[in-house]
Design a protein around this motif. Structure first.
Motif: not given
Length: 474
Positions: A267-271, A288-304
């Motif tokens: 459900g990546r598009t929905a997220f 690290g548990g969510l990093d494989r989904f691109g959900l590290s804090p740094e990745a989240l802040a970069e996208r939003r």
């Protein structure tokens, strides 16, 4: 009492605002050898002051509303999972295989409340999946505590050997934890300042209009997002369909929220659609548990850009245990708390899962303070807390090299101080319990301890069934 100043300073707050807090002190609340009552009071007080500060900014008030922290409300809230009744039925707490066990050379504590953790524990011990507690007891009695700890973790389960405070202090993870501040805060970019609409109406809801994605489980993270929901945030909890939550645990921490199921891989598009409109993301999975989904804090802040990301972990995202799973009960065992609170015959425990609850309220306070700072300075924010660092505060005070004022709970500090008034001794939770109807039955529950003048007294909605809502913003 002065440890409220330490907690508030750890959140980056103006020391002068501590004078807005009044505490109602009640003997008998959260009694323990360690200063649990003082720590709990500090965590709730800092969270409530952060809420009042943001409310004042959004309402254009010249003065931050007065904050009141009652030991009775705090003690009841810190044991909320024990007071829950669903249609008169008490909650199910620890499973039969979640307990202390004697080993050949000491003690170990296991956590097997979830089916997958139970399965991995038994696998590590070489036992069948239908093994009874007596078989586990016999298997553990033949092995050393450290051997069990390593074997169970290697299998993906949860078991921690009992350590004294001195033994934990000599551990590499303890050194890494103590070197960090109680609340880690980062500003990864220079996003424009957040414009928050003015508050209108009553009660004052400092988080009104803000959307919070809740990617947390168990107690600490859900306590934080439950507090944000109380303060007006639209909190949407997301869980993987294949990892059902314990029903009573969800009921206790689900007040004010909606709960939806979403497979982060499929459900990546929905997220991403949810993230595009989120103001805050709170994560509580192991680092690290969510990093494989691109959900590290740094990745989240970069996208939003402009997002507030709050990350909670058991051991901290650093050191040799940085990637390990953990729970309050296990952190108590590793850090020496269980040894201090126990006896020569058997380890003990705190009167509440205070590391979970305390860290949860601090996490909510950190989010609120980040929102206040953003409204003036801009920039995304990443805040990180861990149960192990809260444990260090409880057992050692501010920790080595800390720059925050104050020190150990109850020690002297500098600057403004909260006022205090004596209250009647705490002789039970009844004055701080409420009842309500809900989609899951008639509930008895602990009332929220976060309180400030003009603020909310109750959540806007009771909890519903786990995963019953749609994964979209209201």
């Amino acid at each position: 009492m002065t440890d409220i100043r330490f907690a508030w300073s750890a959140l980056g707050g103006d020391p002068a605002l501590v004078s807005r807090i009044t505490t109602v002190e009640r003997e008998g609340a959260l009694g323990a050898r360690l200063p649990v009552r003082e720590l709990a009071r500090a965590c709730v007080g800092a969270c409530a002051l952060a809420a009042a500060e943001l409310a004042a900014r959004r309402a254009g008030l010249a003065e931050v509303p007065a904050v009141r922290v009652d030991d009775g409300a705090v003690a009841t809230a810190f044991t909320s999972e024990r007071h829950l009744l669903v249609d008169g039925r008490p909650p199910l707490t620890f499973a039969p295989l979640s307990r202390f066990w004697r080993t050949a050379d000491g003690w170990v504590r296991t956590h097997a409340n979830y089916p997958h953790h139970r399965q991995r524990l038994l696998l590590a011990l070489g036992l069948p999946q239908d093994a009874e507690p007596a078989a586990v007891e016999a298997a553990l009695a033949e092995r050393s505590a450290l051997d069990v700890e390593e074997a169970v973790y290697a299998a993906g389960g949860l078991a921690v050997a009992l350590r004294t405070p001195e033994e934990w202090g000599a551990h590499e993870q303890a050194t890494a934890v103590a070197a960090r501040p109680l609340v880690q805060s980062e500003r990864p970019d220079e996003a424009r300042a957040r414009v928050l609409p003015a508050l209108e109406g009553s009660p004052a809801l400092p988080a009104a209009g803000l959307r919070v994605l809740d990617l947390t489980r168990v107690i600490a993270g859900p306590v934080a997002t439950r507090a944000l929901a109380l303060l007006g945030a639209d909190v949407l909890r997301l869980d993987a369909p294949q990892l059902p939550e314990l029903a009573d645990q969800h009921a206790d921490t689900g007040f004010g929220k909606r709960s939806a199921l979403l497979d982060l891989a499929a459900g990546r598009t929905a997220f991403e659609e949810l993230l595009a409109e989120a103001d805050v993301v709170v994560t509580g999975y192991r680092p690290g548990g969510l990093d494989r989904f691109g959900l590290s804090p740094e990745a989240l802040a970069e996208r939003r850009p402009g997002l507030v990301v709050a990350q909670l972990s058991a051991w901290g995202g650093y050191g040799p245990w940085g990637g390990r799973r953990g729970f309050d009960s296990l952190v108590q065992v590793a850090t020496g708390i269980a040894a201090v609170e126990g006896s020569a015959r058997r380890p003990g425990a705190l009167p509440a899962q205070a590391l979970d609850h305390g860290t949860g309220y601090l996490l909510a306070g950190a989010v609120l303070r980040a929102l206040t700072e953003q409204s003036a300075e801009g920039g995304s924010r990443v805040v990180r807390l861990s149960l192990a660092r809260t444990a260090t505060w409880l057992t050692q005070g501010s920790g080595p090299g800390a720059s925050e004022p104050g020190g150990a709970p109850g020690s002297a500090g500098t600057g403004a101080v909260p006022s205090s008034v004596p209250g009647a001794p705490y002789d039970g939770p009844e004055p701080w319990l409420g009842e309500t109807d809900s989609g899951i039955g008639r509930l008895r529950y602990a009332l929220p301890p976060v309180a400030f003048a003009g603020g909310p007294a109750l959540w806007a909605r009771p909890p519903g069934h786990w995963g019953a809502d749609v994964a979209r913003w209201a």
